[in-house]
Design a protein around this motif. Structure first.
Motif, PDB file in Angstrom:
ATOM      1  N   LEU A  92      10.263  -3.523   3.996  1.00  0.00           N
ATOM      2  CA  LEU A  92       9.715  -2.478   3.030  1.00  0.00           C
ATOM      3  C   LEU A  92      10.594  -1.126   3.150  1.00  0.00           C
ATOM      4  O   LEU A  92      10.635  -0.457   1.892  1.00  0.00           O
ATOM      5  N   SER A  93      11.512  -0.870   4.003  1.00  0.00           N
ATOM      6  CA  SER A  93      12.215   0.071   3.885  1.00  0.00           C
ATOM      7  C   SER A  93      13.348  -0.079   2.671  1.00  0.00           C
ATOM      8  O   SER A  93      13.962   1.086   2.593  1.00  0.00           O
ATOM      9  N   ASP A  94      13.648  -1.222   2.224  1.00  0.00           N
ATOM     10  CA  ASP A  94      14.515  -1.417   1.368  1.00  0.00           C
ATOM     11  C   ASP A  94      14.116  -1.129  -0.183  1.00  0.00           C
ATOM     12  O   ASP A  94      15.064  -1.025  -0.962  1.00  0.00           O
ATOM     13  N   LEU A  95      12.779  -0.706  -0.282  1.00  0.00           N
ATOM     14  CA  LEU A  95      12.319  -0.790  -1.606  1.00  0.00           C
ATOM     15  C   LEU A  95      12.634   0.305  -2.074  1.00  0.00           C
ATOM     16  O   LEU A  95      12.672   1.430  -1.231  1.00  0.00           O
ATOM     17  N   LYS A  96      12.931   0.767  -3.334  1.00  0.00           N
ATOM     18  CA  LYS A  96      13.282   1.862  -3.997  1.00  0.00           C
ATOM     19  C   LYS A  96      11.609   2.268  -4.645  1.00  0.00           C
ATOM     20  O   LYS A  96      11.401   1.737  -5.280  1.00  0.00           O
ATOM     21  N   LEU A  97      11.725   3.543  -4.182  1.00  0.00           N
ATOM     22  CA  LEU A  97      10.073   4.314  -4.515  1.00  0.00           C
ATOM     23  C   LEU A  97      10.437   5.176  -5.282  1.00  0.00           C
ATOM     24  O   LEU A  97      11.340   6.069  -5.476  1.00  0.00           O
ATOM     25  N   PRO A  98       9.409   5.267  -6.554  1.00  0.00           N
ATOM     26  CA  PRO A  98       9.408   6.641  -7.442  1.00  0.00           C
ATOM     27  C   PRO A  98       9.318   7.759  -6.604  1.00  0.00           C
ATOM     28  O   PRO A  98       8.501   7.658  -5.358  1.00  0.00           O
ATOM     29  N   GLU A  99       9.757   8.918  -6.948  1.00  0.00           N
ATOM     30  CA  GLU A  99       9.412  10.509  -6.331  1.00  0.00           C
ATOM     31  C   GLU A  99       8.146  10.549  -5.964  1.00  0.00           C
ATOM     32  O   GLU A  99       7.104  10.328  -6.783  1.00  0.00           O
ATOM     33  N   GLY A 100       7.919  10.844  -4.765  1.00  0.00           N
ATOM     34  CA  GLY A 100       6.671  11.511  -4.498  1.00  0.00           C
ATOM     35  C   GLY A 100       5.567  10.258  -3.861  1.00  0.00           C
ATOM     36  O   GLY A 100       4.475  10.670  -3.548  1.00  0.00           O
ATOM     37  N   VAL A 101       6.439   9.170  -3.773  1.00  0.00           N
ATOM     38  CA  VAL A 101       5.503   8.048  -3.206  1.00  0.00           C
ATOM     39  C   VAL A 101       5.986   7.401  -1.782  1.00  0.00           C
ATOM     40  O   VAL A 101       7.334   7.490  -1.613  1.00  0.00           O
ATOM     41  N   ARG A 102       5.122   7.124  -0.874  1.00  0.00           N
ATOM     42  CA  ARG A 102       5.606   6.868   0.483  1.00  0.00           C
ATOM     43  C   ARG A 102       4.931   5.291   0.723  1.00  0.00           C
ATOM     44  O   ARG A 102       3.799   5.072   0.052  1.00  0.00           O
ATOM     45  N   ILE A 103       5.407   4.746   1.442  1.00  0.00           N
ATOM     46  CA  ILE A 103       4.815   3.295   1.984  1.00  0.00           C
ATOM     47  C   ILE A 103       3.762   3.602   3.021  1.00  0.00           C
ATOM     48  O   ILE A 103       4.427   4.246   4.173  1.00  0.00           O
ATOM     49  N   ALA A 104       2.732   3.046   3.186  1.00  0.00           N
ATOM     50  CA  ALA A 104       1.675   3.563   3.915  1.00  0.00           C
ATOM     51  C   ALA A 104       2.061   2.795   5.458  1.00  0.00           C
ATOM     52  O   ALA A 104       2.010   3.562   6.392  1.00  0.00           O
ATOM     53  N   ALA A 105       2.607   1.713   5.206  1.00  0.00           N
ATOM     54  CA  ALA A 105       2.916   0.852   6.613  1.00  0.00           C
ATOM     55  C   ALA A 105       4.063   1.809   7.494  1.00  0.00           C
ATOM     56  O   ALA A 105       3.949   1.934   8.771  1.00  0.00           O
ATOM     57  N   LEU A 106       4.912   2.442   6.708  1.00  0.00           N
ATOM     58  CA  LEU A 106       6.144   2.881   7.411  1.00  0.00           C
ATOM     59  C   LEU A 106       5.697   4.197   7.990  1.00  0.00           C
ATOM     60  O   LEU A 106       6.400   4.684   8.793  1.00  0.00           O
ATOM     61  N   GLU A 160       0.753  -1.057   0.034  1.00  0.00           N
ATOM     62  CA  GLU A 160       0.052   0.151  -0.075  1.00  0.00           C
ATOM     63  C   GLU A 160       0.892   1.373   0.047  1.00  0.00           C
ATOM     64  O   GLU A 160       1.820   1.229   0.889  1.00  0.00           O
ATOM     65  N   VAL A 161       0.686   2.263  -1.231  1.00  0.00           N
ATOM     66  CA  VAL A 161       1.407   3.469  -0.978  1.00  0.00           C
ATOM     67  C   VAL A 161       0.567   4.610  -0.868  1.00  0.00           C
ATOM     68  O   VAL A 161      -0.839   4.470  -0.963  1.00  0.00           O
ATOM     69  N   ILE A 162       1.100   5.724  -0.512  1.00  0.00           N
ATOM     70  CA  ILE A 162       0.384   7.009  -0.286  1.00  0.00           C
ATOM     71  C   ILE A 162       1.117   8.080  -1.266  1.00  0.00           C
ATOM     72  O   ILE A 162       2.407   8.230  -1.345  1.00  0.00           O
ATOM     73  N   GLN A 171       3.692   4.673   9.909  1.00  0.00           N
ATOM     74  CA  GLN A 171       3.087   4.290  11.265  1.00  0.00           C
ATOM     75  C   GLN A 171       4.267   4.138  12.262  1.00  0.00           C
ATOM     76  O   GLN A 171       4.091   3.681  13.224  1.00  0.00           O
ATOM     77  N   GLY A 172       5.533   4.109  11.673  1.00  0.00           N
ATOM     78  CA  GLY A 172       6.730   3.794  12.423  1.00  0.00           C
ATOM     79  C   GLY A 172       7.377   2.662  12.192  1.00  0.00           C
ATOM     80  O   GLY A 172       7.108   1.632  11.234  1.00  0.00           O
ATOM     81  N   GLU A 173       8.549   2.613  12.697  1.00  0.00           N
ATOM     82  CA  GLU A 173       9.569   1.277  12.512  1.00  0.00           C
ATOM     83  C   GLU A 173       8.965   0.049  12.600  1.00  0.00           C
ATOM     84  O   GLU A 173       9.292  -0.931  12.117  1.00  0.00           O
ATOM     85  N   ASP A 174       8.127  -0.288  13.735  1.00  0.00           N
ATOM     86  CA  ASP A 174       7.656  -1.251  14.118  1.00  0.00           C
ATOM     87  C   ASP A 174       6.821  -1.862  12.951  1.00  0.00           C
ATOM     88  O   ASP A 174       6.473  -3.221  12.787  1.00  0.00           O
ATOM     89  N   HIS A 175       6.343  -1.261  11.850  1.00  0.00           N
ATOM     90  CA  HIS A 175       5.526  -1.756  10.654  1.00  0.00           C
ATOM     91  C   HIS A 175       6.614  -2.013   9.500  1.00  0.00           C
ATOM     92  O   HIS A 175       6.138  -2.051   8.326  1.00  0.00           O
ATOM     93  N   ASN A 176       8.065  -1.949   9.742  1.00  0.00           N
ATOM     94  CA  ASN A 176       8.872  -2.204   8.509  1.00  0.00           C
ATOM     95  C   ASN A 176       8.950  -3.546   8.470  1.00  0.00           C
ATOM     96  O   ASN A 176       9.603  -4.498   8.783  1.00  0.00           O
ATOM     97  N   LEU A 177       7.717  -4.303   7.640  1.00  0.00           N
ATOM     98  CA  LEU A 177       7.594  -5.781   7.397  1.00  0.00           C
ATOM     99  C   LEU A 177       8.505  -6.265   6.596  1.00  0.00           C
ATOM    100  O   LEU A 177       8.815  -5.609   5.504  1.00  0.00           O
ATOM    101  N   PRO A 178       8.780  -7.360   6.531  1.00  0.00           N
ATOM    102  CA  PRO A 178       9.568  -8.237   5.582  1.00  0.00           C
ATOM    103  C   PRO A 178       8.928  -8.385   4.219  1.00  0.00           C
ATOM    104  O   PRO A 178       7.587  -8.581   4.079  1.00  0.00           O
ATOM    105  N   VAL A 179       9.516  -8.022   3.107  1.00  0.00           N
ATOM    106  CA  VAL A 179       9.117  -8.162   1.727  1.00  0.00           C
ATOM    107  C   VAL A 179       9.246  -9.736   1.059  1.00  0.00           C
ATOM    108  O   VAL A 179       8.451 -10.433   0.565  1.00  0.00           O
ATOM    109  N   LEU A 180      10.513 -10.198   1.252  1.00  0.00           N
ATOM    110  CA  LEU A 180      11.008 -11.294   0.974  1.00  0.00           C
ATOM    111  C   LEU A 180      12.369 -11.642   1.462  1.00  0.00           C
ATOM    112  O   LEU A 180      13.104 -10.754   2.288  1.00  0.00           O
TER     113      LEU A 180
END
Length: 209
Positions: free
Chosen positions: A163-177, A136-138, A179-188
């Protein structure tokens, strides 16, 4: 975004279960609703087969869609889709209005690159374990990506991509992040398959015998 999706829609006066059943059975349409954007919700109907065909394209879920009704156009995103419990039929759709000045929350698919050619997989026998296939992105509507790429080429054995390792386009944020570092979930992650032995372990056992 390279694709454009335009959905033909019709005003829907009659509502309720009976009206919805007639709509699906007699007109081959499904009920839907457009809401949000500081406007009243609008009840509409859309062609069942048209929307079903559009859903075959992954991009449909992460694009700004255009709904055309009575000659007027609305920019929306698909927020919810209901299906028949056992028949291959759609039963209802929810669309959220968007405008260029307000951020939206959208689930965007993840595309995994070099999954078979990554050294940890091809040379070391690792196996990729996926915890997520979308995120989910914002962002503002004009910045909405069709997908987010995850390159496995440099992922090491036993490394976990978060999630924090993902490379995002400019102007895009990850919704979970947000909410704080506790939501830095594993992707793979890449790990040795259970029961697999390393060459060193096998050599040691052979030497003991």
């Amino acid at each position: 975004m390279s694709q454009e999706f335009v959905i033909e829609a019709f005003p829907r006066g009659d509502q309720g279960k009976g009206a919805s059943r007639r709509l699906r059975r007699e007109e081959r349409k499904i009920p839907a609703i457009i809401y949000g954007g500081n406007k009243e919700a609008t009840a509409i109907s859309i062609w069942h087969n048209e929307i079903k065909k559009a859903l075959e394209n992954e991009a449909f879920f992460s694009h700004i869609l255009t709904i055309e009704i009575d000659g007027k156009k609305e920019s929306v995103i698909l927020k919810d889709l209901q299906r028949h419990p056992y028949k291959p039929l759609l039963t209802h759709a929810d669309f959220l209005r968007v405008d260029k000045d307000h951020e939206i929350h959208v689930n965007v698919p993840l595309h995994f690159l070099n999954e078979e050619t990554a050294p940890a997989v091809k040379l070391q026998g690792g196996s990729v374990s996926h915890q997520m296939t979308e995120v989910e992105v914002i962002c503002l509507p004009q910045n909405l990506p069709e997908f987010i790429e995850v390159d496995l080429m440099d992922v090491a054995m036993d490394q976990v991509v978060h999630l924090s390792d993902l490379k995002l386009p400019e102007g895009v944020r990850i919704a979970a992040l947000a909410q704080g570092e506790d939501h830095n979930l594993p992707v793979l992650a890449i790990h040795k398959p259970k029961g697999a032995k390393s060459e060193e372990e096998s050599s040691e056992e052979s030497g003991e015998e």
